[in-house]
Design a protein around this motif. Structure first.
Motif, PDB file in Angstrom:
ATOM      1  N   PRO A   1     -16.536  -5.451   3.621  1.00 27.27           N
ATOM      2  CA  PRO A   1     -16.328  -5.792   2.616  1.00 27.27           C
ATOM      3  C   PRO A   1     -17.227  -5.808   1.479  1.00 27.27           C
TER       4      PRO A   1
ATOM      5  N   SER B   1     -12.821 -13.033  -5.109  1.00 32.70           N
ATOM      6  CA  SER B   1     -11.388 -12.884  -4.350  1.00 32.70           C
ATOM      7  C   SER B   1     -10.187 -13.365  -4.937  1.00 32.70           C
TER       8      SER B   1
ATOM      9  N   ILE C   1       0.799  -1.292  -0.045  1.00 29.51           N
ATOM     10  CA  ILE C   1      -0.025  -0.129  -0.054  1.00 29.51           C
ATOM     11  C   ILE C   1       0.926   1.230   0.073  1.00 29.51           C
TER      12      ILE C   1
ATOM     13  N   PRO D   1     -11.914  -0.359   5.670  1.00 32.84           N
ATOM     14  CA  PRO D   1     -13.142  -0.156   5.291  1.00 32.84           C
ATOM     15  C   PRO D   1     -13.877  -0.703   6.277  1.00 32.84           C
TER      16      PRO D   1
ATOM     17  N   GLY E   1      -3.967  -4.726  -3.841  1.00 33.99           N
ATOM     18  CA  GLY E   1      -3.992  -4.459  -2.439  1.00 33.99           C
ATOM     19  C   GLY E   1      -5.534  -4.604  -1.749  1.00 33.99           C
ATOM     20  N   PHE E   2      -6.595  -4.173  -2.697  1.00 29.22           N
ATOM     21  CA  PHE E   2      -7.872  -4.229  -1.956  1.00 29.22           C
ATOM     22  C   PHE E   2      -8.754  -5.117  -2.849  1.00 29.22           C
ATOM     23  N   GLN E   3      -8.257  -6.252  -3.381  1.00 27.14           N
ATOM     24  CA  GLN E   3      -9.070  -7.404  -3.930  1.00 27.14           C
ATOM     25  C   GLN E   3     -10.120  -7.873  -3.345  1.00 27.14           C
ATOM     26  N   GLU E   4      -9.971  -7.763  -1.917  1.00 29.36           N
ATOM     27  CA  GLU E   4     -11.014  -8.284  -1.353  1.00 29.36           C
ATOM     28  C   GLU E   4     -12.390  -7.458  -0.977  1.00 29.36           C
ATOM     29  N   TRP E   5     -12.195  -6.182  -1.507  1.00 24.26           N
ATOM     30  CA  TRP E   5     -13.027  -5.285  -1.192  1.00 24.26           C
ATOM     31  C   TRP E   5     -13.624  -4.659  -2.505  1.00 24.26           C
TER      32      TRP E   5
END
Lengths: 94, 276
Positions: free
Chosen positions: B271, B276, B94, B268, B153-157
């Protein structure tokens, strides 16, 4: 650490096998598990290597939610439901 | 590439990023990955998937996880928790993303100015070709890298569609500097969609994400107007300078995004649904 960040992974720990199309990348998954365990949300144990050897596969690491993890997961789910009241609860944690 | 060969790449990468760690930590990580690979390949075989499809999935999981692996490796040194605000996730990935966002933003704030002053002559001798090269080419690549960093970095969200548009925009945008200049619009569209999605997910503030999308729209509209009225702007320094002013907010917006992520990502609240 905010539990919400790893809610998807925690939810999967709670929900059983994950379809291959939804597999998290290796790095993201194991970093998240390391952090969740360090924060006390998960506990883990390694399988007996002899059991794995008898089945001709690598040894497995088993994770379970701790009481703290269950509480945090419930809170995160409730917060998610509150934030999106029209969303079905099951979808909110998927 | 076969699934077994992809798995070998995963094992090699694990050996690389765990090098120098205590033997127990190293063995545990290796065994975790080994079990994961075994389960993935076993499931692939029993479900009748093609070897190529499985190989692609393994490589994808490997590549998307590399920033997290590096971040995990850095954490093994034992960071000082006092230096880290509790509501931030200070991963190395990040921070690099933030750095690329700032550098790219600076580049995109800089290049419209000599472009307006010199016009196309800016690229030739007598102009400032080195400044334009650094600001346009390296700046664009930095923005593309920042976009890829945000997706990874934010693939989960973020939802799959937004991630796809972001990656596509970054790729086409990075390639556009080789002469496919119209492709730069893809970078703007991709970043607008991606940053909007990050605002929705709570990674960036909603205000910041909307402002970024607005600057991207302003940029595209301005460029379209310039090219639609190119005769008016050719040789018209004042017109070109005024037009350049409308291009600057997009670069400033990237600087603001990078600055807001410099100490890590805000958490966040929840999610997003999605792959994912």
């Amino acid at each position: 650490l905010t539990i919400g960040r790893y809610l998807p992974i925690l939810s999967r720990c709670d929900a059983g096998p994950v379809p291959s199309s939804r597999l998290t990348s290796y790095g993201t998954l194991y970093k998240a598990l390391t952090r969740l365990e360090r924060e006390g949300y998960l506990a883990s144990r390694w399988e007996d290597p002899l059991t794995a050897a008898a089945e001709a596969r690598p040894r497995r690491k088993f994770y379970r939610l701790t009481l703290e993890g269950e509480g945090a997961l419930s809170e995160a789910r409730a917060a998610d439901r509150d934030r999106l009241p029209d969303r079905p609860a099951a979808a909110a944690v998927r | 590439m076969s699934a077994e060969r992809s798995a070998r790449w995963v094992r090699r990468w694990v050996a690389v990023y765990t090098r120098g760690l205590p033997a127990e930590v190293r063995r545990d990580r290796r065994d975790e990955i080994e079990d994961d690979l075994w389960a993935q390949m076993h499931e692939g075989e029993t479900s009748g998937r093609t070897d190529r499809s499985l190989a692609g999935e393994i490589v994808t999981r490997l590549l998307f996880g590399i920033p997290a692996d590096i971040s995990w490796r850095v954490e093994q040194r034992g960071p000082d928790p006092k230096r880290v605000p509790p509501d931030l996730d200070p991963t190395l990935g990040i921070r690099f993303t933030a750095l690329f966002a700032v550098l790219g933003g600076v580049g995109w704030v800089v290049w419209p100015i000599p472009q307006a002053v010199y016009g196309d002559a800016g690229w030739s001798e007598g102009g400032v070709p080195w400044l334009l090269f650094i600001s346009v080419v390296l700046g664009t690549w930095a923005l593309a890298a920042a976009m890829l960093g945000l997706v990874i970095g934010f693939q989960e969200w973020i939802r799959g569609g937004a991630a796809f548009i972001g990656v596509l925009g970054a790729t086409v945008g990075a390639y556009s500097v080789f002469g496919l200049f119209g492709g730069i619009v893809a970078l703007l569209v991709g970043s607008a969609v991606l940053v909007w999605e990050l605002g929705r997910a709570g990674v960036l503030s909603v205000r910041q994400s909307r402002a970024h999308a607005a600057t991207a729209v302003i940029w595209v509209v301005t460029i379209v107007l310039i090219f639609a009225n190119i005769a008016t702007f050719n040789g018209n320094a004042i017109g070109a300078a005024l037009a350049a002013l409308f291009l600057l907010p997009y670069g400033f917006s990237w600087i603001a995004i990078g600055w807001s992520l410099r100490r890590g990502a805000p958490m966040p609240e929840s999610p997003a649904e999605g792959p994912s």
